[in-house]
Motif scaffolding. Structure first.
Motif, PDB file in Angstrom:
ATOM      1  N   LYS A  12       2.503  -9.405  -3.748  1.00  0.00           N
ATOM      2  CA  LYS A  12       1.431  -8.321  -3.273  1.00  0.00           C
ATOM      3  C   LYS A  12       1.553  -7.953  -1.900  1.00  0.00           C
ATOM      4  O   LYS A  12       1.428  -9.036  -1.014  1.00  0.00           O
ATOM      5  CB  LYS A  12       0.037  -8.780  -3.808  1.00  0.00           C
ATOM      6  CG  LYS A  12      -0.951  -7.895  -3.592  1.00  0.00           C
ATOM      7  CD  LYS A  12      -2.202  -8.473  -3.871  1.00  0.00           C
ATOM      8  CE  LYS A  12      -3.620  -7.612  -3.606  1.00  0.00           C
ATOM      9  NZ  LYS A  12      -4.698  -8.004  -3.940  1.00  0.00           N
ATOM     10  N   ASN A  13       1.597  -6.699  -1.124  1.00  0.00           N
ATOM     11  CA  ASN A  13       1.740  -6.550   0.105  1.00  0.00           C
ATOM     12  C   ASN A  13       0.471  -6.419   0.777  1.00  0.00           C
ATOM     13  O   ASN A  13      -0.661  -6.131   0.070  1.00  0.00           O
ATOM     14  CB  ASN A  13       2.176  -5.047   0.264  1.00  0.00           C
ATOM     15  CG  ASN A  13       3.853  -5.019   0.098  1.00  0.00           C
ATOM     16  OD1 ASN A  13       4.501  -5.987  -0.237  1.00  0.00           O
ATOM     17  ND2 ASN A  13       4.072  -3.802  -0.729  1.00  0.00           N
ATOM     18  N   SER A  15      -2.655  -5.342   2.935  1.00  0.00           N
ATOM     19  CA  SER A  15      -3.379  -4.171   3.178  1.00  0.00           C
ATOM     20  C   SER A  15      -3.375  -3.623   4.648  1.00  0.00           C
ATOM     21  O   SER A  15      -3.913  -4.459   5.588  1.00  0.00           O
ATOM     22  CB  SER A  15      -4.970  -4.215   2.770  1.00  0.00           C
ATOM     23  OG  SER A  15      -5.400  -2.960   2.871  1.00  0.00           O
ATOM     24  N   ILE A  17      -4.880  -1.056   6.131  1.00  0.00           N
ATOM     25  CA  ILE A  17      -6.308  -0.721   6.595  1.00  0.00           C
ATOM     26  C   ILE A  17      -7.052  -2.027   6.947  1.00  0.00           C
ATOM     27  O   ILE A  17      -7.657  -2.126   8.007  1.00  0.00           O
ATOM     28  CB  ILE A  17      -6.900  -0.079   5.683  1.00  0.00           C
ATOM     29  CG1 ILE A  17      -6.270   1.296   5.162  1.00  0.00           C
ATOM     30  CG2 ILE A  17      -8.418   0.300   6.065  1.00  0.00           C
ATOM     31  CD1 ILE A  17      -5.971   2.331   6.240  1.00  0.00           C
ATOM     32  N   LYS A  18      -6.862  -3.158   6.070  1.00  0.00           N
ATOM     33  CA  LYS A  18      -7.561  -4.271   6.384  1.00  0.00           C
ATOM     34  C   LYS A  18      -7.102  -5.065   7.495  1.00  0.00           C
ATOM     35  O   LYS A  18      -7.843  -5.593   8.492  1.00  0.00           O
ATOM     36  CB  LYS A  18      -7.433  -5.391   5.260  1.00  0.00           C
ATOM     37  CG  LYS A  18      -8.401  -5.248   4.068  1.00  0.00           C
ATOM     38  CD  LYS A  18      -8.197  -6.316   3.221  1.00  0.00           C
ATOM     39  CE  LYS A  18      -9.149  -6.038   1.816  1.00  0.00           C
ATOM     40  NZ  LYS A  18      -8.816  -7.388   0.989  1.00  0.00           N
ATOM     41  N   GLU A  19      -5.900  -5.164   7.893  1.00  0.00           N
ATOM     42  CA  GLU A  19      -5.207  -5.515   9.156  1.00  0.00           C
ATOM     43  C   GLU A  19      -5.736  -4.724  10.327  1.00  0.00           C
ATOM     44  O   GLU A  19      -5.991  -5.475  11.188  1.00  0.00           O
ATOM     45  CB  GLU A  19      -3.783  -5.456   9.159  1.00  0.00           C
ATOM     46  CG  GLU A  19      -2.864  -6.387   7.827  1.00  0.00           C
ATOM     47  CD  GLU A  19      -3.184  -7.832   8.144  1.00  0.00           C
ATOM     48  OE1 GLU A  19      -3.079  -8.200   9.331  1.00  0.00           O
ATOM     49  OE2 GLU A  19      -2.988  -8.547   7.231  1.00  0.00           O
TER      50      GLU A  19
END
Length: 64
Positions: A12-13, A15, A17-19
C-alpha cells in the motif's frame, strides 16, 4: 489466497495528500513556537529598556 492479501497490504502506497497535510501542520506548529519565542524575547528587551529609562535598574556597577 492469504498470500495475496498480505502482499496487497504490504504494498500500500503512502497518501501524498496526507503527507502534505502533515508537513504543513508540522511547519505551522514549529513556526508558531519559534514566533512565540521571538515575541517573548522582544517583550523582555522592551521591559529591560523601560526599567532602564525609569532609573529602576542600572548597567553601571556602583563604587563602594
Amino acid at each position: 489466497m492469504g498470500g495475496q492479501r498480505i502482499a496487497h497490504v504490504a504494498s500500500k502506497n503512502p497518501s501524498v495528500i496526507k503527507e502534505i497535510i502533515y508537513g504543513i501542520t508540522l511547519g505551522i506548529g514549529c513556526g508558531l513556537l519559534w514566533k512565540m519565542h521571538h515575541w517573548n524575547n522582544q517583550r523582555r528587551t522592551k521591559e529591560f529598556y523601560d526599567l532602564l529609562e525609569k532609573g529602576q535598574i542600572s548597567v553601571v556597577v556602583e563604587d563602594e
